[in-house]
Design an enzyme around this catalytic site. Structure first.
Site, PDB file in Angstrom:
ATOM      1  N   GLU A 143       0.823  -1.214   0.000  1.00  8.70           N
ATOM      2  CA  GLU A 143       0.000   0.000   0.000  1.00  8.70           C
ATOM      3  C   GLU A 143       0.859   1.267   0.000  1.00  8.70           C
ATOM      4  O   GLU A 143       0.478   2.278  -0.596  1.00  8.70           O
ATOM      5  CB  GLU A 143      -0.954  -0.025   1.190  1.00  8.70           C
ATOM      6  CG  GLU A 143      -2.081  -1.034   0.987  1.00  8.70           C
ATOM      7  CD  GLU A 143      -2.934  -1.262   2.216  1.00  8.70           C
ATOM      8  OE1 GLU A 143      -4.162  -1.086   2.136  1.00  8.70           O
ATOM      9  OE2 GLU A 143      -2.362  -1.621   3.278  1.00  8.70           O
ATOM     10  N   GLU A 164      -4.541  -9.602   3.779  1.00  2.98           N
ATOM     11  CA  GLU A 164      -5.360  -9.276   4.947  1.00  2.98           C
ATOM     12  C   GLU A 164      -6.604 -10.158   5.096  1.00  2.98           C
ATOM     13  O   GLU A 164      -6.954 -10.572   6.213  1.00  2.98           O
ATOM     14  CB  GLU A 164      -5.767  -7.796   4.899  1.00  2.98           C
ATOM     15  CG  GLU A 164      -4.635  -6.827   5.198  1.00  2.98           C
ATOM     16  CD  GLU A 164      -3.788  -6.478   3.984  1.00  2.98           C
ATOM     17  OE1 GLU A 164      -2.948  -5.566   4.082  1.00  2.98           O
ATOM     18  OE2 GLU A 164      -3.976  -7.114   2.918  1.00  2.98           O
TER      19      GLU A 164
END
Length: 700
Positions: A143, A164
């Site tokens: 990210e 995740e």
């Protein structure tokens, strides 16, 4: 953007709960770009350790990065900012230990907002930002790169992922908003949802570049130098980076198709993938502020959820306990393996041969009863190597070497100089004993003899050997290349040198090995057979097959009981049931209807199109005492709890955590359930040994 008051609030909320023992620092140095393009401030993420301890971000690490960006933002002499990582590692995301300590939703919301605040600054500076992804980039690490204006990646990067959802979270620092806009919703869904739910699959640098995650790719040897040269050309407008618009993509179809697949896999059992799909759908029209705020809310909910705590327990098992197998002898006792023999040339044997050749890079010789079978087995290996070559996973030279390593022989004399011989013949004790008598007659006294048996007694198998101390169980799961578990079985006579060699080979094969006692069906097959036996018994008694088949859907298991039976084959399932019935007649039954199914020659109760086969289903008809789905579910869970208790009583493994690990890695027990023993405890079927630390408060 957040103000300084919010930063101070986050600091007071989060730093006292920061468990990141090693803070990832943001080391800044000036770099003069080639060709007179100007000065770049290059940030290197580095926690001060080598690649075995990757860069992660707790609150202190985020504040350190924020401070570095503030210093850079205050300067007027810079033309760009770059971000890279220490050798072999870019960054692998948030500090998961810290996630488990968050006490309130306010703290959970703050960690999401803090990550957004820091990372988005990289893309909102008045100068361009470049991410130079030199190594593994996962979760928050990826990210960071997504927030930058431009990205380069090394062709040697071994892992790019947003894992995740695998743990019960969503990418919460921009991943669900930035990635689908960059590479399209369908490709983003693969990285955000499909890969995590497929045993946490990851992609490599070249695949990330092909998807458009990175704008340029360079070789590892001079990656940073080439990246800086490329950045200079971009800044001087010698290179124009063009990216496709995904406004015209069918976002609704991509999200709808993915939701259908998630339903098939999880049946609503874990909220994280569904929240991720909602966020990806929203990314099409949401502003950056609104999209990031939605990620904050989703992350806060999930960070406080039961599924996350369970997922973290599972993650800890896979990352820590699996790497330090309980009861394994010291590595120094292991013997060197320079050649491997495989008895048999069927599908399982051929899969093993390919794995040994790829991972150990030593000669592997297959034997079988006739040339046709042998040619088929070696041919399978060569065909699989050709597929790897076509996919770019091996080079032409590597493909040629692999093919040369795997050969066939009609006689076991070819094993004379082998250090490790494994059999993969029919699951019959007499056949296996005969095989080992023949192998022992030609191999050296120190050659390890391994069996891939899934249920038979190792001690009985070696009873007639001159050196039973060198016999060890080496139980793979199908498909061999994919399933990560290896049950290493110690027989009554197995010595430490043999056991150490087996664990050493397991590590080289990149498997997670668990030491198990020589007990019928060991761990995974024993529990799956008990599980399957209770479901089949309920159907035999009159429960409609579809009712029993879907009675445990709410667990989110990777497949239903009869689908699993179809995968392993009814004949194999019946054989294992018979073996366990002989050992434990009071708990393991043998279904007459299952025997009818095997006799019919049908592959299971499903047709190739996955619809039920009425003829196969009819073989199970006739019972007069049907159960409800809830009754079948309770019956199965009670049986599993009883079997786990007995396995612990018998010392089949060192602790309950090893049973949890085996079921996660060998049976696909879902991460979000946190292992089978804590789940059974939460279901009210408790035992003091079932309750691992940190998951006691989770509901069933």
């Amino acid at each position: 953007m957040s103000n300084l008051v919010e930063l101070d609030t986050w600091r007071s909320l989060l730093t006292e709960r920061d468990t990141d023992e090693v803070v990832t620092k943001a080391l800044v140095r000036d770099v003069e770009l080639p060709g007179g393009a100007g000065t770049m401030a290059l940030i290197t993420l580095d926690n001060g350790f080598d690649h075995t301890k990757p860069n992660t971000f707790g609150p202190r690490g985020l504040f350190a990065l924020n401070g570095a960006i503030s210093e850079i933002a205050a300067r007027t002499d810079l033309v760009a900012v770059g971000v890279t990582g220490k050798p072999f590692i870019f960054a692998v995301g948030a500090d998961l230990k810290g996630a488990a300590t968050l006490a309130t939703r306010e703290e959970a919301l703050a960690i999401g907002a803090l990550g957004h605040h820091v990372f988005r600054r990289l893309g909102e500076l008045p100068i361009p930002s470049f991410a130079f992804v030199n190594g593994a980039a996962m979760g928050g690490g990826l990210e960071i790169a997504l927030h930058c204006t431009y990205r380069t990646i090394s062709s040697g990067v071994p892992a790019v992922a947003l894992p995740e959802c695998f743990l019960g979270l969503v990418p919460g620092w921009g991943g669900t908003q930035l990635l689908p806009r960059l590479i399209g919703p369908a490709n983003a869904i693969k990285l955000v949802i499909e890969n995590p739910l497929s045993q946490n699959r990851m992609i490599k640098g070249p695949q990330a570049f092909e998807l458009g995650v990175a704008d340029a790719m360079f070789e590892p040897a001079d990656f940073l130098e080439e990246s800086l040269r490329w950045a200079s050309r971009v800044l001087k407008e010698d290179v124009t980076v063009e990216r496709a618009s995904h406004d015209g993509d069918d976002w609704d179809k991509a999200v709808g198709d993915a939701r259908f697949l998630v339903d098939l896999k999880l049946h609503g059992a874990s909220p994280a993938p569904y929240r991720a799909l909602d966020l990806i759908s929203q990314a099409r029209t949401a502003s950056r502020d609104d999209g990031f705020a939605a990620e904050d809310e989703a992350l806060a909910d999930l960070l406080m959820s039961d599924e996350l705590r369970a997922g973290l327990y599972s993650f800890d098992l896979v990352q820590r306990r699996a790497k330090r197998p309980a009861g394994a002898p010291g590595k120094e006792l292991a013997r060197k393996v320079t050649k491997v023999g495989v008895v048999g040339a069927g599908l399982m044997a051929s899969q093993m041969a390919l794995l040994f050749a790829r991972r150990l890079e030593v000669p592997v010789v297959l034997t079988d009863l006739d040339q046709a079978r042998l040619d088929k087995g070696v041919g399978y290996v060569h065909a699989e190597v050709d597929k790897l070559l076509a996919k770019g996973r091996v080079s032409a030279d590597q493909a040629n070497r692999l093919k040369a390593l795997v050969t066939g022989s009609l006689t076991k004399d070819a094993f004379a100089d082998a250090d490790f011989v494994i059999e993969a013949v029919f699951e019959d004790l007499a056949v296996k004993k005969q095989v080992f008598r023949e192998v022992e007659a030609v191999v050296s006294a120190e050659c390890v003899l391994a069996t891939n048996t899934s249920s038979l007694s190792l001690t009985e198998m070696g009873a007639e050997l001159e050196h039973p101390e060198r016999l060890v169980g080496f139980h793979f799961f199908n498909p061999v290349a994919v399933m990560p578990l290896l049950e290493i079985v110690k027989g009554a006579s197995t010595d430490d040198a043999t056991l150490a060699t087996a664990f050493s080979v397991g590590r080289s094969l990149k498997k997670s090995s668990v030491l198990v006692k020589d007990a019928p069906a060991f761990v995974v097959n024993r529990l799956l057979t008990r599980f399957m036996g209770e479901v089949v018994a309920a159907v035999d008694e009159g429960t409609p097959l579809e009712v029993a088949e879907h009675s445990l859907d709410d667990l989110g298991l990777p497949m239903t009981p009869f689908a699993l039976l179809q995968l392993v084959g009814p004949a194999v399932g019946l054989h294992v049931a018979e073996t366990l019935h002989e050992a434990f007649p009071g708990r393991f039954g043998v279904s007459e209807n299952m025997a009818k199914l095997v006799a019919s020659g049908k592959p299971g109760v499903y047709r190739p199109d996955f619809s039920l086969d009425p003829e196969a289903v009819a073989l199970f008809a006739g019972g007069t005492s049907p159960s409800t789905a809830a009754e079948v579910r309770l019956r199965v869970l009670e049986a599993l709890a009883e079997e786990v208790r007995l396995m612990l009583d018998e010392g089949v493994v060192a602790a309950a955590q090893d049973i949890d690990l085996c079921m996660i890695l060998g049976a696909g027990w879902p991460f979000h359930l946190g292992g089978i023993t804590p789940y059974l405890d939460r279901a009210g079927l408790s035992d003091p040994r079932f309750l691992p630390p940190g998951v006691a408060s989770l509901p069933a």
